[in-house]
Scaffold this motif. Structure first.
Motif, short mmCIF file in Angstrom:
data_model
loop_
_atom_site.label_atom_id
_atom_site.label_comp_id
_atom_site.label_asym_id
_atom_site.label_seq_id
_atom_site.Cartn_x
_atom_site.Cartn_y
_atom_site.Cartn_z
N GLN A 56 0.80 -1.22 0.00
CA GLN A 56 0.00 0.00 0.00
C GLN A 56 0.84 1.27 0.00
O GLN A 56 0.30 2.36 -0.22
CB GLN A 56 -0.94 0.02 1.20
CG GLN A 56 -2.01 -1.04 1.15
CD GLN A 56 -2.91 -0.98 2.37
OE1 GLN A 56 -3.18 0.08 2.93
NE2 GLN A 56 -3.38 -2.15 2.79
N HIS A 57 2.14 1.15 0.23
CA HIS A 57 3.02 2.33 0.30
C HIS A 57 4.27 2.08 -0.54
O HIS A 57 5.37 1.89 -0.02
CB HIS A 57 3.34 2.66 1.76
CG HIS A 57 2.09 2.99 2.51
ND1 HIS A 57 1.52 4.23 2.46
CD2 HIS A 57 1.28 2.22 3.27
CE1 HIS A 57 0.39 4.22 3.17
NE2 HIS A 57 0.23 3.00 3.67
N PRO A 58 4.10 2.08 -1.87
CA PRO A 58 5.17 1.67 -2.78
C PRO A 58 6.38 2.61 -2.82
O PRO A 58 7.45 2.20 -3.27
CB PRO A 58 4.49 1.61 -4.14
CG PRO A 58 3.32 2.51 -4.03
CD PRO A 58 2.87 2.41 -2.60
N ALA A 59 6.25 3.83 -2.36
CA ALA A 59 7.40 4.74 -2.38
C ALA A 59 8.26 4.62 -1.13
O ALA A 59 9.32 5.23 -1.04
CB ALA A 59 6.93 6.19 -2.54
N GLY A 60 7.82 3.83 -0.16
CA GLY A 60 8.59 3.67 1.07
C GLY A 60 8.20 4.67 2.13
O GLY A 60 7.21 5.40 2.00
N TRP A 61 9.01 4.72 3.16
CA TRP A 61 8.65 5.45 4.37
C TRP A 61 9.76 6.38 4.85
O TRP A 61 10.93 6.05 4.75
CB TRP A 61 8.40 4.45 5.50
CG TRP A 61 7.30 3.49 5.22
CD1 TRP A 61 7.41 2.25 4.65
CD2 TRP A 61 5.93 3.67 5.51
NE1 TRP A 61 6.18 1.66 4.56
CE2 TRP A 61 5.25 2.51 5.09
CE3 TRP A 61 5.19 4.71 6.10
CZ2 TRP A 61 3.87 2.35 5.23
CZ3 TRP A 61 3.83 4.55 6.23
CH2 TRP A 61 3.19 3.37 5.80
N SER A 62 9.35 7.48 5.44
CA SER A 62 10.28 8.29 6.23
C SER A 62 10.42 7.63 7.59
O SER A 62 11.50 7.47 8.12
CB SER A 62 9.75 9.72 6.39
OG SER A 62 10.52 10.42 7.33
N GLN A 63 9.27 7.23 8.14
CA GLN A 63 9.25 6.54 9.43
C GLN A 63 7.99 5.71 9.52
O GLN A 63 7.02 5.96 8.81
CB GLN A 63 9.29 7.54 10.58
CG GLN A 63 8.06 8.44 10.66
CD GLN A 63 8.21 9.56 11.66
OE1 GLN A 63 9.28 10.11 11.81
NE2 GLN A 63 7.14 9.89 12.34
N GLU A 96 6.02 10.31 -4.38
CA GLU A 96 7.25 9.79 -4.99
C GLU A 96 6.94 8.51 -5.78
O GLU A 96 5.96 7.83 -5.52
CB GLU A 96 8.27 9.47 -3.89
CG GLU A 96 8.62 10.64 -3.00
CD GLU A 96 9.33 11.77 -3.72
OE1 GLU A 96 10.15 11.47 -4.62
OE2 GLU A 96 9.05 12.93 -3.42
N PRO A 97 7.81 8.16 -6.74
CA PRO A 97 7.60 6.93 -7.50
C PRO A 97 7.89 5.68 -6.65
O PRO A 97 8.54 5.77 -5.61
CB PRO A 97 8.60 7.04 -8.65
CG PRO A 97 9.66 7.95 -8.14
CD PRO A 97 8.98 8.91 -7.20
N GLU A 98 7.42 4.55 -7.15
CA GLU A 98 7.66 3.28 -6.46
C GLU A 98 9.16 3.04 -6.31
O GLU A 98 9.95 3.34 -7.19
CB GLU A 98 7.05 2.13 -7.24
CG GLU A 98 7.29 0.80 -6.57
CD GLU A 98 6.60 -0.37 -7.26
OE1 GLU A 98 6.83 -1.50 -6.81
OE2 GLU A 98 5.84 -0.14 -8.21
N GLY A 99 9.53 2.49 -5.16
CA GLY A 99 10.92 2.16 -4.89
C GLY A 99 11.05 0.78 -4.30
O GLY A 99 11.06 0.62 -3.09
N LEU A 100 11.12 -0.23 -5.16
CA LEU A 100 11.27 -1.61 -4.70
C LEU A 100 12.74 -1.89 -4.43
O LEU A 100 13.61 -1.57 -5.23
CB LEU A 100 10.75 -2.58 -5.77
CG LEU A 100 10.78 -4.05 -5.39
CD1 LEU A 100 9.81 -4.33 -4.26
CD2 LEU A 100 10.42 -4.90 -6.61
N VAL A 101 13.03 -2.49 -3.27
CA VAL A 101 14.39 -2.84 -2.90
C VAL A 101 14.47 -4.36 -2.81
O VAL A 101 13.59 -5.00 -2.24
CB VAL A 101 14.78 -2.23 -1.53
CG1 VAL A 101 16.25 -2.44 -1.26
CG2 VAL A 101 14.44 -0.76 -1.48
N THR A 102 15.53 -4.94 -3.38
CA THR A 102 15.71 -6.39 -3.37
C THR A 102 17.09 -6.72 -2.82
O THR A 102 17.90 -5.82 -2.55
CB THR A 102 15.59 -6.97 -4.79
OG1 THR A 102 16.72 -6.55 -5.55
CG2 THR A 102 14.31 -6.53 -5.48
N GLU A 103 17.37 -8.02 -2.72
CA GLU A 103 18.70 -8.46 -2.29
C GLU A 103 19.78 -8.00 -3.26
O GLU A 103 20.94 -7.86 -2.88
CB GLU A 103 18.74 -9.97 -2.09
CG GLU A 103 18.63 -10.79 -3.36
CD GLU A 103 17.21 -10.90 -3.92
OE1 GLU A 103 17.08 -11.43 -5.03
OE2 GLU A 103 16.24 -10.47 -3.26
#
Length: 153
Positions: A56-63, A96-103
């Motif tokens: 539900q929050h694809p751009a990530g979080w500040s906190q 902000e745009p989506e920010g997916l992080v992977t290994e």
């Protein structure tokens, strides 16, 4: 880094995928917070917790906070010091745009901690002190209240 950036993720077949959280990612802060969310806010519904934190929050979080019903939007100017609500980068005054992080994309020079949320608990991985590599992961069971990982951090 004073902000202790981190990643909150779900496991995949090859590793993980998740979202950045810019602030308060040290295990002394993050593990009790995740345990509270899992046990109290989501009542052991890991899928719902992951849906909220990642999908539900694809751009990530500040906190992130401990009450997912609290306002999740970004407040401009920055939230007041001491604010512990959920502040994402995709709602409120930011989009902000989506920010997916992977290994593959996680960077030990920037991300100090990775928290992979699994059915049995949390796999916690830390960057080396110089940010050159990842240390061996530790596991914190949902039932152990934080265990040795907090003390070791």
């Amino acid at each position: 880094m004073p902000n202790h950036p981190s990643i909150i993720a779900r496991p995949t077949h090859t590793g993980f995928h998740g979202r950045y959280v810019t602030n308060d990612g040290h295990p002394a802060d993050r593990i009790p917070q995740l345990l509270h969310l899992y046990h109290r806010a989501y009542r052991h519904d890991l899928d719902a917790m992951l849906d909220f934190l990642i999908d539900q929050h694809p751009a990530g979080w500040s906190q992130i906070g401990t009450d997912p019903t609290a306002d999740c939007g970004w407040i401009n100017p920055c939230p007041p010091r001491g604010d512990r609500g959920f502040r994402c980068y995709c709602h409120g005054d930011r989009s902000e745009p989506e920010g997916l992080v992977t290994e593959v994309t996680a960077d030990p020079l920037w991300d100090e901690w990775i928290y992979v949320l699994r059915p049995g608990g949390i796999t916690v991985t830390a960057a080396t002190p110089d940010g050159g590599a990842w240390l061996k992961p530790e596991f914190v069971a949902w039932s152990d209240g934080g265990g040795p990982c907090i003390a070791a951090a």
